[in-house]
Design an enzyme around this catalytic site. Structure first.
Site, mmCIF file in Angstrom:
data_model
loop_
_atom_site.group_PDB
_atom_site.id
_atom_site.type_symbol
_atom_site.label_atom_id
_atom_site.label_comp_id
_atom_site.label_asym_id
_atom_site.label_seq_id
_atom_site.Cartn_x
_atom_site.Cartn_y
_atom_site.Cartn_z
ATOM 1 N N HIS A 80 0.821 -1.219 0.000
ATOM 2 C CA HIS A 80 0.000 0.000 0.000
ATOM 3 C C HIS A 80 0.850 1.262 0.000
ATOM 4 O O HIS A 80 0.532 2.254 -0.660
ATOM 5 C CB HIS A 80 -0.973 -0.015 1.180
ATOM 6 C CG HIS A 80 -2.036 -1.046 1.044
ATOM 7 N ND1 HIS A 80 -2.274 -2.025 1.988
ATOM 8 C CD2 HIS A 80 -2.881 -1.309 0.016
ATOM 9 C CE1 HIS A 80 -3.238 -2.810 1.562
ATOM 10 N NE2 HIS A 80 -3.626 -2.406 0.370
ATOM 11 N N ASP A 111 -18.596 -1.218 -10.600
ATOM 12 C CA ASP A 111 -17.476 -1.690 -11.422
ATOM 13 C C ASP A 111 -16.652 -0.459 -11.814
ATOM 14 O O ASP A 111 -17.204 0.550 -12.272
ATOM 15 C CB ASP A 111 -18.032 -2.389 -12.679
ATOM 16 C CG ASP A 111 -16.916 -2.725 -13.672
ATOM 17 O OD1 ASP A 111 -16.436 -3.858 -13.646
ATOM 18 O OD2 ASP A 111 -16.519 -1.813 -14.419
ATOM 19 N N GLY A 112 -15.351 -0.544 -11.624
ATOM 20 C CA GLY A 112 -14.506 0.627 -11.842
ATOM 21 C C GLY A 112 -14.600 1.184 -13.247
ATOM 22 O O GLY A 112 -14.645 2.405 -13.449
ATOM 23 N N ASP A 117 -6.101 -0.255 -7.704
ATOM 24 C CA ASP A 117 -5.715 -1.261 -6.713
ATOM 25 C C ASP A 117 -6.540 -2.514 -6.993
ATOM 26 O O ASP A 117 -7.427 -2.901 -6.227
ATOM 27 C CB ASP A 117 -5.998 -0.712 -5.315
ATOM 28 C CG ASP A 117 -5.563 -1.681 -4.237
ATOM 29 O OD1 ASP A 117 -5.952 -1.457 -3.067
ATOM 30 O OD2 ASP A 117 -4.863 -2.649 -4.565
ATOM 31 N N SER A 118 -6.249 -3.123 -8.123
ATOM 32 C CA SER A 118 -7.085 -4.246 -8.604
ATOM 33 C C SER A 118 -6.541 -5.562 -8.064
ATOM 34 O O SER A 118 -5.452 -5.617 -7.472
ATOM 35 C CB SER A 118 -7.027 -4.290 -10.138
ATOM 36 O OG SER A 118 -5.662 -4.481 -10.524
ATOM 37 N N PRO A 123 -13.822 -10.278 -11.882
ATOM 38 C CA PRO A 123 -14.249 -8.895 -12.153
ATOM 39 C C PRO A 123 -13.088 -7.968 -12.475
ATOM 40 O O PRO A 123 -13.262 -6.890 -13.010
ATOM 41 C CB PRO A 123 -14.945 -8.489 -10.848
ATOM 42 C CG PRO A 123 -14.342 -9.359 -9.798
ATOM 43 C CD PRO A 123 -14.056 -10.662 -10.468
HETATM 44 N N1 SAM Z 1 -5.205 -3.857 -1.631
HETATM 45 C C1 SAM Z 1 -5.045 -5.228 -1.983
HETATM 46 C C2 SAM Z 1 -3.744 -5.726 -1.464
HETATM 47 O O1 SAM Z 1 -3.296 -5.273 -0.443
HETATM 48 O O2 SAM Z 1 -3.203 -6.593 -2.095
HETATM 49 C C3 SAM Z 1 -5.043 -5.412 -3.484
HETATM 50 C C4 SAM Z 1 -6.190 -6.050 -4.031
HETATM 51 S S1 SAM Z 1 -7.741 -5.369 -3.587
HETATM 52 C C5 SAM Z 1 -8.289 -6.495 -2.442
HETATM 53 C C6 SAM Z 1 -8.566 -5.686 -5.084
HETATM 54 C C7 SAM Z 1 -10.009 -5.238 -5.037
HETATM 55 O O3 SAM Z 1 -10.452 -4.925 -6.350
HETATM 56 C C8 SAM Z 1 -10.950 -6.311 -4.504
HETATM 57 O O4 SAM Z 1 -11.607 -5.827 -3.349
HETATM 58 C C9 SAM Z 1 -11.928 -6.554 -5.656
HETATM 59 O O5 SAM Z 1 -13.252 -6.830 -5.220
HETATM 60 C C10 SAM Z 1 -11.844 -5.240 -6.407
HETATM 61 N N2 SAM Z 1 -12.234 -5.302 -7.815
HETATM 62 C C11 SAM Z 1 -12.004 -6.302 -8.690
HETATM 63 N N3 SAM Z 1 -12.511 -5.996 -9.891
HETATM 64 C C12 SAM Z 1 -13.076 -4.756 -9.774
HETATM 65 C C13 SAM Z 1 -13.757 -3.889 -10.669
HETATM 66 N N4 SAM Z 1 -13.966 -4.248 -11.954
HETATM 67 N N5 SAM Z 1 -14.186 -2.689 -10.216
HETATM 68 C C14 SAM Z 1 -13.971 -2.318 -8.918
HETATM 69 N N6 SAM Z 1 -13.346 -3.107 -8.007
HETATM 70 C C15 SAM Z 1 -12.894 -4.311 -8.439
#
Ligand code: SAM
Length: 273
Positions: free
Chosen positions: A63, A137-138, A155-156, A162
């Protein structure tokens, strides 16, 4: 009794595994398998679709390196967008700065709910008055909104489920269109040693979208190979044009680390130059 373990078998016929002291949460949400475990060393661990996302012990590597390179180089970062990042770690680092607003667009409300319940040190970020948390959805969010931002963080998760749309060129073209002048975008780009083909594809796509594309690296102990790649994107702001000191009490990022992170090993220079 043999120890219970969670295995992450990632793409290159190898993986990592973690002792499970306790299973705290396990659910198939509308989008993904969400699991939270307690590990004797790493503490709370979040897995999505069987892949480590964040752990209590080492989340700061990822982060801090996703957020601070843009926040120490943008001339005046006030309006911030985070796409993904449902665990709240990226939000925590962004809120260390005197920004005006930060919007976090997360597709899965279950990830936010799990983070609030099992990662209590992130709760204050997810409830900060400067933060707007949106469930969407982003890519669709960017298509439907004309708002502009000084900095956009992607931060995907890995490009599965998704998250696939957040790795496509058309998505980054939208990101660019939603940046103010002097805007910067930073995205996580996966495990450099295991995903060279996708990194090269990303570089080939991004070089047609942004003037400045600089990949940078950071260690993340619990990620495949213990090494992670990010990308810094802008049309006007050079990543070495430092504008401010980082906040105090960071555990990994400092200005020497910032400079060093952009130094790439030869095997990556070959594909990313
Ligand atoms: N911060 C995390 C870490 O420390 O590794 C990185 C991954 S973070 C958990 C990824 C997030 O992206 C997840 O919560 C997931 O649900 C979200 N996500 C995946 N696809 C997405 C999309 N199309 N739009 C918005 N969020 C999405």
């Amino acid at each position: 009794m043999s120890k219970q373990e969670k295995r992450e078998f990632h793409s290159r016929s190898s993986g990592v595994f973690f002792e499970i002291k306790r299973t705290l949460f396990k659910k198939k949400s509308r989008y993904q398998e969400i699991e939270v475990f307690d590990n004797p060393y790493f503490g709370r661990m979040l897995f999505l679709d069987g892949l480590v996302q964040t752990t209590e012990k080492d989340e700061f590597f990822y982060h801090e390196m996703l957020i601070h390179p843009a926040m120490v180089t943008h001339p005046d970062p006030k309006q911030i967008l985070i796409i993904g990042g449902g665990d709240g770690g990226a939000l925590k680092e962004t809120l260390r700065y005197p920004i005006e607003r930060v919007k976090m667009v997360e597709i899965d409300p279950d990830v936010i709910a799990v983070a609030k319940k099992y990662f209590p040190w992130l709760l204050h970020s997810l409830e900060d008055e400067r933060a707007d948390i949106l469930i969407a959805d982003g890519k669709e969010f960017l298509e439907d909104s004309q708002d502009k931002y000084d900095v956009v963080f992607i931060d995907s998760s890995e490009p599965v489920g998704p998250s696939v749309t957040l790795h496509e060129r058309s998505f980054f073209e939208l990101v660019k269109d939603r940046l103010n002048p002097s805007g910067i975008a930073c995205a996580q780009m996966g495990a450099p040693f295991f995903q060279m083909e996708s990194l090269k594809r990303a570089k080939d796509d991004l070089k047609d979208v942004f003037e400045i594309i600089r990949f940078f690296l950071a260690p993340v102990p619990t990620y495949p190979g213990g090494n992670w790649c990010f990308v810094y994107l802008s049309d006007q702001v050079d990543p070495f044009a430092i504008k401010r000191e980082p906040p105090p009490d960071l555990q990994y990022f400092n200005l020497e680390i910032h400079k060093a992170a952009f130094a790439l090993p030869n095997y990556l220079l070959e594909i990313l130059k």
